[in-house]
Design a protein around this motif. Structure first.
Motif, PDB file in Angstrom:
ATOM      1  N   ALA A  74       0.804  -1.230   0.000  1.00 21.58           N
ATOM      2  CA  ALA A  74       0.000   0.000   0.000  1.00 21.58           C
ATOM      3  C   ALA A  74       0.831   1.270   0.000  1.00 21.58           C
ATOM      4  N   GLY A  75       1.927   1.298  -0.737  1.00 23.21           N
ATOM      5  CA  GLY A  75       2.729   2.507  -0.848  1.00 23.21           C
ATOM      6  C   GLY A  75       3.584   2.819   0.347  1.00 23.21           C
ATOM      7  N   ILE A  76       3.533   2.011   1.388  1.00 28.84           N
ATOM      8  CA  ILE A  76       4.338   2.226   2.599  1.00 28.84           C
ATOM      9  C   ILE A  76       5.326   1.073   2.719  1.00 28.84           C
ATOM     10  N   ALA A  77       6.588   1.407   2.917  1.00 29.66           N
ATOM     11  CA  ALA A  77       7.611   0.368   2.982  1.00 29.66           C
ATOM     12  C   ALA A  77       8.640   0.700   4.050  1.00 29.66           C
ATOM     13  N   THR A  78       9.418  -0.300   4.363  1.00 29.96           N
ATOM     14  CA  THR A  78      10.513  -0.122   5.310  1.00 29.96           C
ATOM     15  C   THR A  78      11.745  -0.826   4.762  1.00 29.96           C
ATOM     16  N   SER A  79      12.904  -0.345   5.183  1.00 30.22           N
ATOM     17  CA  SER A  79      14.154  -0.992   4.792  1.00 30.22           C
ATOM     18  C   SER A  79      15.209  -0.659   5.826  1.00 30.22           C
ATOM     19  N   SER A  80      16.240  -1.485   5.858  1.00 31.36           N
ATOM     20  CA  SER A  80      17.332  -1.302   6.815  1.00 31.36           C
ATOM     21  C   SER A  80      18.634  -1.098   6.055  1.00 31.36           C
ATOM     22  N   PRO A  81      19.189   0.114   6.056  1.00 31.34           N
ATOM     23  CA  PRO A  81      20.483   0.328   5.408  1.00 31.34           C
ATOM     24  C   PRO A  81      21.570  -0.565   5.994  1.00 31.34           C
ATOM     25  N   GLU A  82      21.532  -0.763   7.320  1.00 30.55           N
ATOM     26  CA  GLU A  82      22.548  -1.589   7.965  1.00 30.55           C
ATOM     27  C   GLU A  82      22.503  -3.023   7.448  1.00 30.55           C
ATOM     28  N   ALA A  83      21.296  -3.588   7.376  1.00 31.27           N
ATOM     29  CA  ALA A  83      21.159  -4.964   6.889  1.00 31.27           C
ATOM     30  C   ALA A  83      21.532  -5.062   5.421  1.00 31.27           C
ATOM     31  N   THR A  84      21.192  -4.025   4.650  1.00 33.69           N
ATOM     32  CA  THR A  84      21.531  -4.038   3.229  1.00 33.69           C
ATOM     33  C   THR A  84      23.039  -4.036   3.026  1.00 33.69           C
ATOM     34  N   ILE A  85      23.731  -3.128   3.708  1.00 32.17           N
ATOM     35  CA  ILE A  85      25.190  -3.053   3.592  1.00 32.17           C
ATOM     36  C   ILE A  85      25.831  -4.339   4.110  1.00 32.17           C
ATOM     37  N   LEU A  86      25.310  -4.851   5.217  1.00 36.50           N
ATOM     38  CA  LEU A  86      25.847  -6.077   5.805  1.00 36.50           C
ATOM     39  C   LEU A  86      25.807  -7.224   4.805  1.00 36.50           C
ATOM     40  N   GLN A  87      24.684  -7.364   4.106  1.00 34.34           N
ATOM     41  CA  GLN A  87      24.489  -8.499   3.202  1.00 34.34           C
ATOM     42  C   GLN A  87      25.003  -8.249   1.795  1.00 34.34           C
ATOM     43  N   SER A  88      25.480  -7.039   1.530  1.00 35.50           N
ATOM     44  CA  SER A  88      26.015  -6.726   0.211  1.00 35.50           C
ATOM     45  C   SER A  88      27.145  -7.681  -0.147  1.00 35.50           C
TER      46      SER A  88
END
Length: 231
Positions: free
Chosen positions: A30-44
């Motif tokens: 519904a147009g609302i989202a969440t994300s974690s920069p820390e988790a993204t960088i960690l798993q990069s």
């Protein structure tokens, strides 16, 4: 109070070479989202590969740091005469020569750790520099109207987390990074903060892994340990 310094760069680097955070569902709600920069960088994948390269490049220093930390722990235990895992000023005053050895050993550890931490900073900073672009791609693709940090939600369906989508975009944008900082490199403040957050995730995963292994072997898990963060 002077609390015990309990660090384990070797363990942190070993776990850092793996992608150990489970990926949630990828659909956006519904147009609302969440994300974690820390988790993204960690798993990069670029970060994982770069940290593995750093651990290989500085293998000798990492081994020396491990030895020095064992020696530091022995010195600290000698100061902690009441065995409460805290070194008070009175205990320091009672053994000033030992405290000088503690300070000298910590200075040695800091010196050995510095090039490793600076290399990690540089890796994180390169990924951070493209994170916004990866995030914007996902925002446009999924027509996201509001992006919130995970802690802002009291409840969110699994599909609200678009961290895996941003991770995929970042992996495409930044397949690899350089592990050698340029001469005179100084990390930005946000780089240092993100590096610390990533390290906390790495150490939490290492602790969880150690406890799981200890449970399987019927042994008591070792206490949680912390990696130096380039002070």
């Amino acid at each position: 109070m002077h609390t015990f310094i309990k660090t384990s760069l070797t363990a942190a680097l070993a776990v850092a070479g793996t992608g150990m955070v489970a990926a949630p569902a990828t659909a956006q709600v519904a147009g609302i989202a969440t994300s974690s920069p820390e988790a993204t960088i960690l798993q990069s994948q670029a970060r994982i590969n770069a940290y593995q390269q750093i651990s290989q490049t500085y293998a000798t220093q990492i081994q020396q740091i491990g030895t020095a930390r064992q020696e530091l722990q022995t010195l600290q235990q000698g100061l902690d005469t009441n065995n409460d895992r805290n070194v008070t000023q009175a205990e320091i005053d009672a053994q000033p020569a030992v405290w000088q050895q503690v300070e000298a050993k910590q200075a040695q550890i800091d010196q050995l750790s510095q090039p490793i931490v600076m290399a990690q900073y540089y890796v994180i900073e390169q990924l951070l520099g493209r994170y916004g672009e990866a995030q914007q791609q996902v925002i446009q693709q999924k027509n996201i109207q509001i992006m919130l940090a995970p802690e802002a939600f009291q409840y969110a369906a699994d599909g609200a987390n678009v961290t895996p989508d941003i991770l995929n975009a970042l992996n495409t944008l930044v397949p690899s990074v350089n592990t050698t900082p340029p001469a005179g490199y100084q990390p930005r403040r946000e780089t240092v903060a993100l590096h610390q957050s990533v390290q906390q995730l790495i150490i939490a995963a290492a602790t969880q892994q150690a406890r799981a292994q200890a449970a399987q072997g019927g042994q008591q898990p070792a206490p949680a340990q912390q990696q130096p963060t380039g002070r």
